[in-house]
Design an enzyme around this catalytic site. Structure first.
Site, mmCIF file in Angstrom:
data_model
loop_
_atom_site.group_PDB
_atom_site.id
_atom_site.type_symbol
_atom_site.label_atom_id
_atom_site.label_comp_id
_atom_site.label_asym_id
_atom_site.label_seq_id
_atom_site.Cartn_x
_atom_site.Cartn_y
_atom_site.Cartn_z
ATOM 1 C CG ASP A 68 -1.948 -1.058 1.247
ATOM 2 O OD1 ASP A 68 -2.145 -1.676 0.192
ATOM 3 O OD2 ASP A 68 -2.570 -1.274 2.299
ATOM 4 C CG ASP A 109 -12.293 -3.684 -1.532
ATOM 5 O OD1 ASP A 109 -11.435 -4.541 -1.840
ATOM 6 O OD2 ASP A 109 -12.062 -2.459 -1.542
#
Lengths: 257, 207
Positions: free
Chosen positions: A12, A131
């Site tokens: 990330d 997600d």
């Protein structure tokens, strides 16, 4: 069978640094992306995924430069996600040296986007990122959330995965993240992974929940995943990618050693 | 200084290919081009390709590159990668049937629908079926990274240089005179991939 199951460390990236936090809170710095990428490559990572979690547009250029720098030194597949909405964004990342791009909420806002991008760039480089969160009181049902898990969409995750990967112009791969398990480090959502892996005919990357090496093997053996993605267990030195591979190999999974 | 032309007709990860060659051959002149004269003048030619075969053929024609590819295949070290392998064949099932360059007799077939996922994506073993300078310092059955839904079936078995198993044993590398072409992505296959590119850079086809 001789195709290896893959281990994919996930970076990330925010403001040019690798970061990791539990569900976007308590963010910790995990290093310089180029250095981290080189380390995972040396340890035997099969691919690398970069998620740009920078909000502003200007900072996206930082990500492009990072990908360029890594692609000069690391020769394994590189996937970039986060903020990719249009063909132009895909082109920029591929030119920088990415091999695949992950499309998440943009596909929800424009369901024809995946088809259009597959047509232009080939489905091999289009990954649909999903997600999903468990639907309370309904077993084996998961709903897609956007905005880091805050915004429900009412879309069924399994049905969406099928829709986005169907036909020759579907996405070539699914990156499936359990929002319930992400950052909790208590294992993947095996039921979700299994449901999606069973329903689609393209490879599925399980994401969200890796806390130890047994979790990685379980995602493959029980969840039916083709690849596992993990971040924290690698970033802070808990395990190396090589250790993860050795453990998977020991549990009978074919890996690239 | 030797020159290596990477054919750039808008299809595929040409930048990844270029970066990998720059890494293994820092002293060579490596360039992306769609100019058939520059391709003709280069010492070595790399022919990558990704996406759908129909779109690739169309792009090759639009860039007026089919003739120069056919010429270079016969004249200088030539490396096809991924679609750059499939395009050498007569015909592909993809896009409802697409004609190729007909340099190698045979066709391109989609993996059968069965329990295996399509595309064939990831690191799989490459078995050498012949000795070849491009396999130099690469172990038999070493793993390379692939991503594809179609595979080539050569009518001429003599050209088969490597085989991979994915539900079926399929040809993942071919060799004929100064031509070598692979289904997998050496530019994305870490040490062994870079070794193959290095072997190509040093390949003396007059031997």
């Amino acid at each position: 069978m001789s195709l290896a199951k893959r281990i994919i460390p996930c970076l990330d990236v925010r403001d040019g640094r690798v970061v990791k936090g539990v569900q976007f809170v308590d963010i910790k710095d995990a290093g310089d992306p180029v250095e981290v990428a080189k380390r995972y490559d040396l340890e035997g990572a099969d691919e690398l995924t970069f998620l740009d979690i920078t909000a502003s547009h200007e900072d996206r250029n930082t990500m492009v430069h990072i990908v360029e720098e890594i692609a000069k030194q690391v020769f394994i597949p590189l996937t970039v996600g986060g903020g990719i909405r249009r063909a132009k964004d895909v082109r920029t990342m591929l030119n920088a040296g990415a091999d695949k791009v992950a499309i998440n909420s943009a596909a929800i806002h424009n369901p024809n986007l995946i088809k259009a991008l597959s047509e232009k760039f080939g489905s091999q480089c289009i990954v649909i990122a999903i997600d999903a969160k468990k639907t309370p009181a309904k077993p084996n049902r998961w709903e897609i959330f956007t905005h880091g898990g805050r915004k429900p969409t009412g879309i069924d995750a399994v049905k969406w995965a099928v829709k986005m990967t169907q036909g020759e112009l579907g996405a070539g791969e699914v990156l499936l993240t359990s929002m319930d398990c992400d950052g909790v480090r208590d294992g993947f959502d095996l039921a979700l992974t299994h449901a999606v892996s069973n329903a689609v005919n393209v490879p599925v990357i399980a994401s969200g929940g890796a806390g130890n090496l047994a979790h990685l093997s379980a995602a493959i053996l029980s969840g039916g995943a083709d690849a596992v993605l993990a971040a924290s267990i690698f970033h802070f030195g808990q395990y190396s990618v090589a250790e993860a591979k050795a453990a998977m190999h020991k549990s009978g999974i074919e890996v690239r050693l | 200084m030797q020159s290596i032309a990477i054919v750039n007709y808008g299809m595929g990860n040409v930048h990844s290919v270029q970066k990998a060659f720059e890494y293994v051959a820092p002293n060579a002149h490596i360039f992306l081009t769609d100019d058939s004269r520059l391709i003709n003048d280069a010492d070595r030619v790399v022919f990558p390709g990704q996406g759908a075969m129909g779109a690739c053929m169309q792009a090759l024609k639009q860039h007026s590159l089919t003739e120069v590819i056919k010429t270079c295949v016969n004249e200088k070290p030539f490396l096809g990668i991924c679609l750059g392998l499939q395009l050498l064949f007569d015909y592909s099932e993809e896009n409802g049937g697409t004609s190729g360059l007909s340099i190698i007799p045979g066709k391109v077939t989609r993996f059968a629908k069965n329990a295996l996922k399509i595309p064939h994506m990831g690191w799989n073993r490459v078995k050498h079926t012949i000795n070849h300078p491009l396999w130099h310092n690469i172990d038999d059955n070493a793993r390379f990274y692939s991503v594809h839904s179609y595979y080539v079936e050569s009518l001429d078995k003599v050209v088969v240089a490597g085989v991979t198993n994915y539900g079926v044993d399929f040809t993942c590398a071919i060799a004929k005179d100064n031509l070598f072409a692979v289904q997998f992505h050496p530019e994305k296959s870490q040490h062994d991939g870079l070794q193959l590119l290095n072997n190509f850079v040093n390949w003396n086809t007059n031997d």
